[in-house]
Design a protein around this motif. Structure first.
Motif, PDB file in Angstrom:
ATOM      1  N   PHE A   1       0.933  -1.452  -0.043  1.00  0.00           N
ATOM      2  CA  PHE A   1       0.125  -0.110   0.038  1.00  0.00           C
ATOM      3  C   PHE A   1       0.814   1.110   0.011  1.00  0.00           C
ATOM      4  O   PHE A   1       1.870   1.338   0.434  1.00  0.00           O
ATOM      5  CB  PHE A   1      -0.780  -0.049   1.073  1.00  0.00           C
ATOM      6  CG  PHE A   1      -1.964  -0.998   1.202  1.00  0.00           C
ATOM      7  CD1 PHE A   1      -3.211  -0.831   0.560  1.00  0.00           C
ATOM      8  CD2 PHE A   1      -1.399  -2.292   1.640  1.00  0.00           C
ATOM      9  CE1 PHE A   1      -4.121  -2.215   0.536  1.00  0.00           C
ATOM     10  CE2 PHE A   1      -2.567  -3.447   1.622  1.00  0.00           C
ATOM     11  CZ  PHE A   1      -3.637  -3.181   1.042  1.00  0.00           C
ATOM     12  N   ARG A   2       0.215   2.356  -0.211  1.00  0.00           N
ATOM     13  CA  ARG A   2       1.026   3.497  -0.364  1.00  0.00           C
ATOM     14  C   ARG A   2      -0.049   4.480   0.196  1.00  0.00           C
ATOM     15  O   ARG A   2      -1.152   4.451   0.174  1.00  0.00           O
ATOM     16  CB  ARG A   2       1.149   4.050  -1.893  1.00  0.00           C
ATOM     17  CG  ARG A   2       1.809   5.192  -1.913  1.00  0.00           C
ATOM     18  CD  ARG A   2       2.448   5.380  -3.325  1.00  0.00           C
ATOM     19  NE  ARG A   2       3.859   4.687  -3.557  1.00  0.00           N
ATOM     20  CZ  ARG A   2       4.846   5.238  -3.067  1.00  0.00           C
ATOM     21  NH1 ARG A   2       5.139   6.432  -2.726  1.00  0.00           N
ATOM     22  NH2 ARG A   2       6.090   4.432  -3.224  1.00  0.00           N
TER      23      ARG A   2
ATOM     24  N   ARG B   1      -1.501   6.551  11.706  1.00  0.00           N
ATOM     25  CA  ARG B   1      -1.044   5.093  11.795  1.00  0.00           C
ATOM     26  C   ARG B   1       0.196   4.922  10.441  1.00  0.00           C
ATOM     27  O   ARG B   1       0.908   4.234  10.803  1.00  0.00           O
ATOM     28  CB  ARG B   1      -2.223   4.376  11.514  1.00  0.00           C
ATOM     29  CG  ARG B   1      -1.905   2.740  11.822  1.00  0.00           C
ATOM     30  CD  ARG B   1      -2.906   1.936  11.768  1.00  0.00           C
ATOM     31  NE  ARG B   1      -2.865   0.776  12.463  1.00  0.00           N
ATOM     32  CZ  ARG B   1      -3.632  -0.174  12.466  1.00  0.00           C
ATOM     33  NH1 ARG B   1      -4.772  -0.145  12.055  1.00  0.00           N
ATOM     34  NH2 ARG B   1      -3.282  -1.610  12.991  1.00  0.00           N
ATOM     35  N   PHE B   2      -0.256   5.211   9.469  1.00  0.00           N
ATOM     36  CA  PHE B   2       0.656   5.064   8.272  1.00  0.00           C
ATOM     37  C   PHE B   2       1.128   6.014   7.611  1.00  0.00           C
ATOM     38  O   PHE B   2       1.898   5.912   6.489  1.00  0.00           O
ATOM     39  CB  PHE B   2      -0.118   3.951   7.237  1.00  0.00           C
ATOM     40  CG  PHE B   2      -0.351   2.576   7.760  1.00  0.00           C
ATOM     41  CD1 PHE B   2       0.632   1.917   8.314  1.00  0.00           C
ATOM     42  CD2 PHE B   2      -1.700   2.124   7.880  1.00  0.00           C
ATOM     43  CE1 PHE B   2       0.262   0.460   8.921  1.00  0.00           C
ATOM     44  CE2 PHE B   2      -1.775   0.835   8.410  1.00  0.00           C
ATOM     45  CZ  PHE B   2      -0.954   0.085   8.931  1.00  0.00           C
TER      46      PHE B   2
ATOM     47  N   LEU C   1      -5.051   4.766   2.846  1.00  0.00           N
ATOM     48  CA  LEU C   1      -3.804   4.086   1.979  1.00  0.00           C
ATOM     49  C   LEU C   1      -4.696   3.775   0.880  1.00  0.00           C
ATOM     50  O   LEU C   1      -5.877   3.670   0.593  1.00  0.00           O
ATOM     51  CB  LEU C   1      -3.628   2.666   2.786  1.00  0.00           C
ATOM     52  CG  LEU C   1      -2.957   2.736   4.138  1.00  0.00           C
ATOM     53  CD1 LEU C   1      -2.883   1.408   4.642  1.00  0.00           C
ATOM     54  CD2 LEU C   1      -1.618   3.229   3.891  1.00  0.00           C
TER      55      LEU C   1
ATOM     56  N   ASP D   1       2.861   6.417  14.922  1.00  0.00           N
ATOM     57  CA  ASP D   1       3.466   7.967  15.002  1.00  0.00           C
ATOM     58  C   ASP D   1       2.455   8.594  15.816  1.00  0.00           C
ATOM     59  O   ASP D   1       1.315   8.843  15.582  1.00  0.00           O
ATOM     60  CB  ASP D   1       3.685   8.406  13.848  1.00  0.00           C
ATOM     61  CG  ASP D   1       4.447   9.477  13.730  1.00  0.00           C
ATOM     62  OD1 ASP D   1       4.732  10.241  12.655  1.00  0.00           O
ATOM     63  OD2 ASP D   1       4.898  10.087  14.810  1.00  0.00           O
TER      64      ASP D   1
END
Lengths: 540, 203
Positions: free
Chosen positions: A160-161, A267-268, A274, A538
């Protein structure tokens, strides 16, 4: 080499769309014998992604319509209906077919690229670098979909990006929506006082107790935001971008939507979203792969000639070519439903547009994956705009794929016109800072989620809806789970698949069958492992 | 951190029954599975090997039976570093299908993927495809070529070691096309290649 399909299964799944694929994976996972077939030569059905060459050839629906056959004690229904087809509105090139002078020295493609003189020929030559979604989806970093991928261990099949920025259209220009704490504080569009107001509001939406929203039960979210004395800009950000609401959305729904957004922050990446590398079409394949790993049998490009029912309308089997295949349950996508059975028609459509463009709607030093939430204006519904660059693996370098969609009111072009005109060059060859559209594709897709799709006439038969307007897959997962639980009421839905390291394979005497997978998957230490990896979040 | 420095994804393709699973099992477990039972629940196998004193982890993916009715998912090919195309030297049709497989590989795999052609089952007496025919095909399509026997453990180790060495070489030359640093693997389990600083960010 031609093989015959086995002739007896617990469950036959017809169509490889999202809902069907999840059901298939869940059934295989608990040891059911699954046959999963699709008449298309590709995975995904209405949820698939295509390269440039093949998307220009997708049929709107080209099924034969044989008549219902009555045999002794059995009825054979023909496959498919035309009620739920895509309707192509227009597909156009906005660049020349080829460039004769340039084509002479084909070897010098680097130079040609630099000049950005795209031609149809050039784009079609790199057709396979495109992965164009029929139903693009984003994933809330803490949404049902991501949680399911992790809990079932299907996440290993995809990459995923993260969406790198969220934009909105405000006062005639594109603005970056400050959605994380660091964004809010680094934004120079928001004054210091506004920053405090915004943070306070977001905090109370997430942590607020019942009293916070007392008296707003019948009122709109907008009225709540106004009462909180937010400035107009802030109301715009929160209402249209963060909560993705309209002016009429009720307060409590708006609060829920705000929570969904904020809960997935940090989170990401910088935003809550995502996107699946190589397109959303990869996702159905991930579930199909899991189903196959657990014994599901797969056959694409499979001619399906009929559904067999007995006189009580209980499902018996299917006819594949000349072969009869029996099973207890049938799960199929909506568009495969026998015409005779469909006694409702689609009333709701999604207006969709896909563009290939030559630059970003908001240029920056680096490539972005952009979500633009275009607010509702003049009674036009809000539009979702998703801009993908080459880093997502869905288009070649130097180009972008832009998806625009909204609830249909008139037709795709008219529904999206107000948004499209503001973002892109109006005429071919006109040079200003907006991106040019090289190729455009407008189509209508049925939105079948709101319909009641119980198949009361046919027993042991379950129908899967197509793509909906939700940004993520939440409704699809819910529907798949519902179907699974109706068929296998006491079974666990997609328990965690073991990692290869945990699998112990029996030696010479056991026909390669692997024991042990179930027990291993349950070991709490492993679970802890996964969640601890995910705990490094984070704190934006 | 785990104690390997490189992780490579290797995928196998080829017709059903050519011995893909046997090659993997022979290499990773040192055994030759009898019978034709399907391998339930196995996604990929892992073996760590040593190349130039560096630990290299090979993640070897099998087709999960989806090749039987030509229904391999496109996503199977994504992010593969090496691709082993297998045929059975005693079965002409499995060789005749190679162009079809190459078309699929061209379509979905990275253009930089390391491609290896393998003629398996050289223990069999009823050979139908002479070695030079396989060699010739491989040369024409720019593939490395090897004949193996999973049953007799012939050339199996050599095959995978060759892949590990070549991929190491590529990695050293920073030539690897896949696993750009910023994609997210949401479990971190299957993360990626190269040094640990660059992959599977869960921020």
């Amino acid at each position: 080499m031609e093989y015959d399909l086995p002739s007896d299964f617990d469950i036959i799944v017809v169509g490889t769309g999202m809902v069907e694929s999840i059901v298939s994976a869940a059934a295989s996972r608990i040891g059911k014998r699954v046959l999963h077939i699709d008449s298309n030569s590709y995975y995904g059905g209405l949820w698939a992604s295509f390269n440039l060459d093949s998307i220009s050839k997708i049929p709107e629906g080209n099924r034969s319509q044989p008549v219902v056959e009555n045999k002794e004690n059995e009825i054979v229904y023909p496959v498919g209906n035309d009620v739920f087809d895509l309707r192509i509105h227009s597909q156009k090139w906005h660049i020349p077919e080829s460039n004769p002078e340039k084509d002479v020295d084909e070897s010098d493609s680097a130079v040609a690229q630099e000049e950005h003189e795209w031609t149809q020929e050039k784009l079609l030559k790199i057709s396979r670098k495109f992965n164009i979604d029929l139903a693009p989806k984003l994933h809330f970093a803490k949404g049902d979909f991501v949680e399911l991928l992790i809990s079932s261990n299907i996440a290993r099949y995809s990459e995923f990006r993260s969406v790198s920025r969220i934009l909105t259209w405000l006062n005639g220009s594109l603005e970056i929506v400050p959605c994380s704490r660091s964004d809010v504080f680094s934004s120079n569009r928001v004054s210091v006082i506004e920053k405090r107001m915004l943070m306070k509001l977001l905090t109370s939406c997430v942590d607020g107790d019942e009293n916070e929203f007392k008296g707003y039960e019948g009122k709109t979210f907008q009225s709540y935001l106004k009462d909180r004395k937010l400035t107009e800009n802030l109301i715009h950000y929160v209402l249209y971008a963060i909560a993705m609401c309209t002016d009429d959305t009720l307060c409590l729904e708006g609060v829920e939507k705000t929570k969904r957004f904020l809960g997935s922050l940090g989170r990401f990446g910088k935003t809550p979203f995502l996107y699946s590398m190589y397109g959303s079409g990869e996702i159905t394949q991930a579930f199909c792969r899991l189903s196959a790993v657990f014994g599901g049998i797969y056959a694409l490009n499979q001619s399906l000639n009929g559904f067999i029912y007995d006189n009580d309308n209980t499902f018996k089997g299917i006819i594949c070519g000349k072969q009869r295949i029996n099973a207890t349950h049938l799960v199929m996508s909506l568009e495969k439903l026998p015409k005779e059975i469909v006694d409702f028609s689609t009333t709701e459509y999604i207006s969709r547009a896909i563009f290939i463009t030559d630059k970003s709607i908001l240029e920056d030093e680096r490539e972005h994956l952009t979500l633009l939430l275009f607010p509702p204006v003049d009674r036009k519904a809000a539009c979702v705009v998703l801009e993908l660059g080459s880093l997502t693996g869905t288009c070649p370098k130097g180009l972008h794929i832009v998806h625009v969609f909204t609830k249909q009111t008139v037709n795709p072009e008219d529904d999206l016109k107000h948004c499209v005109e503001k973002l892109f060059c109006k005429r071919e060859g006109e040079s200003n800072s907006s991106p040019s559209i090289l190729w455009s594709f407008y189509f209508s897709a049925p939105n079948t989620f709101s319909q009641k799709l119980e198949c009361e006439k046919l027993l042991n038969t379950y129908v899967c809806p197509g793509p909906d307007l939700d940004l993520d897959y939440d409704p699809a997962i819910e529907r798949a789970k519902e179907i699974f639980e109706r068929i296998y009421s006491n079974a666990e839905f997609l328990p965690r698949a073991p990692d290869p390291e945990e699998i112990i394979i029996e030696g010479e005497d056991n026909n390669n069958i692997i024991n042990e997978t179930e027990e291993r998957a349950e070991v709490p230490a492993d679970q802890g492992d996964v969640s601890s990896e995910l705990a490094h979040e984070d704190d934006t | 951190m785990e104690d390997f420095k490189f992780l490579f994804k290797v995928v196998l393709v080829g017709n059903a029954g050519v011995g893909k699973t046997c090659l993997v099992r022979r290499f990773t477990q040192g055994l030759f599975p009898p019978g034709q039972g399907a391998t339930i629940g196995v996604d990929f196998m892992i073996k760590t090997v040593e190349v130039d004193n560096e630990k290299v982890k090979l993640q070897i993916w099998d087709t999960a039976g989806q090749e039987r009715f030509r229904s391999i998912t496109q996503s199977y090919y994504r992010s593969a570093h090496a691709l082993i195309l297998v045929y059975d030297i005693s079965c002409q049709p499995t060789f005749d299908c190679l162009p079809d497989w190459l078309r699929e590989i061209e379509e979905y795999a990275s253009s930089k993927v390391l491609r290896i052609l393998v003629g398996n089952k050289i223990d069999r007496e009823d050979r139908e495809i002479p070695t030079f025919v396989g060699e010739d095909f491989a040369a024409r399509h720019n593939m490395y070529f090897l004949e193996t026997s999973a049953k007799e453990a012939e050339n199996v180790e050599k095959l995978f070691m060759k892949i590990a060495e070549d991929l190491m070489q590529q990695a050293r030359n920073k030539d690897l096309s896949r696993y750009e640093c910023s994609t997210t693997n949401i479990t971190a389990r299957t993360s990626s290649v190269n040094d640990s600083s660059c992959c599977s960010k869960l921020t």
